[in-house]
Scaffold this motif. Structure first.
Motif, PDB file in Angstrom:
ATOM      1  N   ILE A  44     -10.330  34.413  31.601  1.00 20.61           N
ATOM      2  CA  ILE A  44     -10.778  34.072  32.946  1.00 20.61           C
ATOM      3  C   ILE A  44     -12.286  34.219  33.052  1.00 20.61           C
ATOM      4  N   LEU A  45     -12.920  33.300  33.767  1.00 18.50           N
ATOM      5  CA  LEU A  45     -14.343  33.380  34.064  1.00 18.50           C
ATOM      6  C   LEU A  45     -14.515  33.782  35.524  1.00 18.50           C
ATOM      7  N   ASP A  46     -15.197  34.901  35.753  1.00 19.44           N
ATOM      8  CA  ASP A  46     -15.476  35.405  37.093  1.00 19.44           C
ATOM      9  C   ASP A  46     -16.917  35.043  37.452  1.00 19.44           C
ATOM     10  N   LEU A  47     -17.067  34.061  38.339  1.00 18.02           N
ATOM     11  CA  LEU A  47     -18.393  33.589  38.738  1.00 18.02           C
ATOM     12  C   LEU A  47     -18.877  34.358  39.957  1.00 18.02           C
ATOM     13  N   GLY A  48     -20.139  34.799  39.926  1.00 21.43           N
ATOM     14  CA  GLY A  48     -20.660  35.616  41.015  1.00 21.43           C
ATOM     15  C   GLY A  48     -19.950  36.953  41.048  1.00 21.43           C
ATOM     16  N   CYS A  49     -19.871  37.580  39.880  1.00 13.51           N
ATOM     17  CA  CYS A  49     -19.032  38.773  39.700  1.00 13.51           C
ATOM     18  C   CYS A  49     -19.533  40.005  40.426  1.00 13.51           C
ATOM     19  N   GLY A  50     -20.827  40.044  40.765  1.00 16.90           N
ATOM     20  CA  GLY A  50     -21.358  41.247  41.406  1.00 16.90           C
ATOM     21  C   GLY A  50     -21.156  42.470  40.535  1.00 16.90           C
ATOM     22  N   THR A  51     -20.650  43.547  41.119  1.00 16.10           N
ATOM     23  CA  THR A  51     -20.400  44.786  40.376  1.00 16.10           C
ATOM     24  C   THR A  51     -19.105  44.751  39.580  1.00 16.10           C
ATOM     25  N   GLY A  52     -18.309  43.691  39.791  1.00 13.65           N
ATOM     26  CA  GLY A  52     -17.006  43.605  39.134  1.00 13.65           C
ATOM     27  C   GLY A  52     -15.889  44.237  39.934  1.00 13.65           C
ATOM     28  N   ILE A  53     -16.238  44.854  41.052  1.00 16.28           N
ATOM     29  CA  ILE A  53     -15.243  45.485  41.913  1.00 16.28           C
ATOM     30  C   ILE A  53     -15.240  44.743  43.250  1.00 16.28           C
ATOM     31  N   PRO A  54     -14.085  44.215  43.667  1.00 20.97           N
ATOM     32  CA  PRO A  54     -12.762  44.455  43.088  1.00 20.97           C
ATOM     33  C   PRO A  54     -12.268  43.393  42.108  1.00 20.97           C
ATOM     34  N   VAL A  55     -12.908  42.199  42.055  1.00 23.57           N
ATOM     35  CA  VAL A  55     -12.279  41.062  41.380  1.00 23.57           C
ATOM     36  C   VAL A  55     -12.052  41.292  39.887  1.00 23.57           C
ATOM     37  N   LEU A  69     -20.182  36.539  35.224  1.00 21.37           N
ATOM     38  CA  LEU A  69     -21.490  35.920  35.388  1.00 21.37           C
ATOM     39  C   LEU A  69     -22.038  36.239  36.770  1.00 21.37           C
ATOM     40  N   ASP A  70     -23.300  36.632  36.829  1.00 21.10           N
ATOM     41  CA  ASP A  70     -23.985  36.816  38.107  1.00 21.10           C
ATOM     42  C   ASP A  70     -25.473  36.649  37.852  1.00 21.10           C
ATOM     43  N   GLU A  81     -22.158  49.072  33.873  1.00 17.12           N
ATOM     44  CA  GLU A  81     -21.771  50.478  33.993  1.00 17.12           C
ATOM     45  C   GLU A  81     -20.269  50.597  34.273  1.00 17.12           C
ATOM     46  N   ASN A  82     -19.764  49.682  35.092  1.00 18.54           N
ATOM     47  CA  ASN A  82     -18.342  49.717  35.451  1.00 18.54           C
ATOM     48  C   ASN A  82     -17.441  49.211  34.332  1.00 18.54           C
ATOM     49  N   PHE A  83     -17.886  48.166  33.631  1.00 20.49           N
ATOM     50  CA  PHE A  83     -17.042  47.513  32.624  1.00 20.49           C
ATOM     51  C   PHE A  83     -17.850  47.216  31.363  1.00 20.49           C
ATOM     52  N   PRO A  84     -18.160  48.245  30.589  1.00 18.20           N
ATOM     53  CA  PRO A  84     -19.054  48.073  29.434  1.00 18.20           C
ATOM     54  C   PRO A  84     -18.502  47.162  28.337  1.00 18.20           C
ATOM     55  N   ASN A  85     -17.200  46.918  28.333  1.00 17.09           N
ATOM     56  CA  ASN A  85     -16.611  46.114  27.266  1.00 17.09           C
ATOM     57  C   ASN A  85     -16.336  44.672  27.668  1.00 17.09           C
ATOM     58  N   VAL A  86     -16.714  44.293  28.879  1.00 11.00           N
ATOM     59  CA  VAL A  86     -16.490  42.926  29.345  1.00 11.00           C
ATOM     60  C   VAL A  86     -17.742  42.086  29.097  1.00 11.00           C
ATOM     61  N   PRO A  87     -17.614  40.914  28.448  1.00 11.41           N
ATOM     62  CA  PRO A  87     -18.784  40.047  28.256  1.00 11.41           C
ATOM     63  C   PRO A  87     -19.314  39.576  29.608  1.00 11.41           C
ATOM     64  N   VAL A  88     -20.577  39.868  29.879  1.00 12.62           N
ATOM     65  CA  VAL A  88     -21.174  39.488  31.158  1.00 12.62           C
ATOM     66  C   VAL A  88     -22.597  39.008  30.909  1.00 12.62           C
ATOM     67  N   ALA A  89     -23.038  38.045  31.711  1.00 14.41           N
ATOM     68  CA  ALA A  89     -24.381  37.495  31.538  1.00 14.41           C
ATOM     69  C   ALA A  89     -25.080  37.398  32.885  1.00 14.41           C
ATOM     70  N   CYS A  90     -26.378  37.647  32.858  1.00 10.12           N
ATOM     71  CA  CYS A  90     -27.203  37.493  34.052  1.00 10.12           C
ATOM     72  C   CYS A  90     -27.785  36.079  34.023  1.00 10.12           C
ATOM     73  N   GLU A  91     -27.034  35.153  34.577  1.00  4.57           N
ATOM     74  CA  GLU A  91     -27.399  33.737  34.541  1.00  4.57           C
ATOM     75  C   GLU A  91     -26.910  33.051  35.811  1.00  4.57           C
ATOM     76  N   SER A  92     -27.483  31.911  36.111  1.00  7.90           N
ATOM     77  CA  SER A  92     -27.008  31.106  37.230  1.00  7.90           C
ATOM     78  C   SER A  92     -25.853  30.225  36.761  1.00  7.90           C
ATOM     79  N   VAL A  93     -25.033  29.788  37.711  1.00  5.81           N
ATOM     80  CA  VAL A  93     -23.923  28.896  37.356  1.00  5.81           C
ATOM     81  C   VAL A  93     -24.454  27.553  36.875  1.00  5.81           C
ATOM     82  N   GLU A  94     -25.679  27.213  37.289  1.00  2.70           N
ATOM     83  CA  GLU A  94     -26.246  25.938  36.867  1.00  2.70           C
ATOM     84  C   GLU A  94     -26.600  25.923  35.385  1.00  2.70           C
ATOM     85  N   SER A  95     -26.953  27.095  34.814  1.00  2.00           N
ATOM     86  CA  SER A  95     -27.488  27.104  33.452  1.00  2.00           C
ATOM     87  C   SER A  95     -26.673  27.910  32.446  1.00  2.00           C
ATOM     88  N   SER A  96     -25.587  28.537  32.859  1.00  2.00           N
ATOM     89  CA  SER A  96     -24.886  29.460  31.963  1.00  2.00           C
ATOM     90  C   SER A  96     -24.232  28.774  30.763  1.00  2.00           C
TER      91      SER A  96
END
Length: 201
Positions: A44-55, A69-70, A81-96
């Motif tokens: 699953i791809l979580d767009l605009g994930c924020g802190t990861g809580i709650p989604v 992605l956020d 910090e919340n989910f150190p093992n989840v692949p996450v990127a600091c990118e926009s949805v336009e360029s990710s």
């Protein structure tokens, strides 16, 4: 310099304090219900994930594999910090680059209506193109066509309205399987990719 976080980097600390720690926050039951039909291990791809809580937390609790992605560096720092093992990127949805792979599901809560009309249209097509057959999409946006100022950032938000969202989903090869309203009155579009489609270069 363009703020790809749509104003959320400037209020990230406040957002994290007010909303970013609510494990059972508004919309949690809707996300959980959406995740239930997905097979364990689905990607699953979580767009605009924020802190990861709650989604993201809900998705992980349901046994799903998450990419996130956020565009806010502060949100991403909190997410890691919340989910150190989840692949996450600091990118926009336009360029990710995450959109160079495929997913079994994509979820975008509180994101699409922050984007311009042109970007929303492009993103719906982009999400549909990377969903596997049978893949599911859930995003939140007001039912009515409306513009308003975001209560936290003061920036303009816009909903294209249900008629336009339904038409865009259909044109992208997705079938709406439900429209949902959570306990906070937020509206969601729930769609599925029934067949494969050719991805344009």
């Amino acid at each position: 310099m363009i703020d790809e976080s749509n104003g959320y980097e400037s209020i990230a600390d406040l957002y994290i304090k007010w909303r970013g720690r609510a494990v059972d926050g508004i919309g949690s039951s809707t996300v959980r219900a959406w995740a239930l039909p997905l097979n364990k291990g689905s990607v699953i791809l979580d767009l605009g994930c924020g802190t990861g809580i709650p989604v993201t937390k809900i998705l992980l609790d349901e046994g799903l594999t998450v990419y996130a992605l956020d565009a806010s560096p502060t949100m991403i720092e909190s997410f890691r910090e919340n989910f150190p093992n989840v692949p996450v990127a600091c990118e926009s949805v336009e360029s990710s680059p995450f959109f160079h792979r495929s997913f079994d599901g994509i979820i975008a809560v509180g994101l699409i209506f922050l984007l311009s009309e042109e970007t929303q249209r492009a993103l719906i097509s982009k999400m549909a193109a990377v969903l596997n057959p049978g893949g599911r999409l859930l995003f939140s946006a007001p039912l009515e066509k409306v513009e308003w100022k975001d209560t936290m950032t003061g920036l303009l938000s816009r909903s294209l309205g249900a008629e336009q969202y339904r038409a865009l989903l259909s044109a992208a090869g997705l079938s709406i399987v439900g429209e949902l309203v959570d306990e906070g009155g937020n509206y969601y579009f729930n769609a599925i990719r029934l067949t494969s489609i050719a991805i344009k270069p």
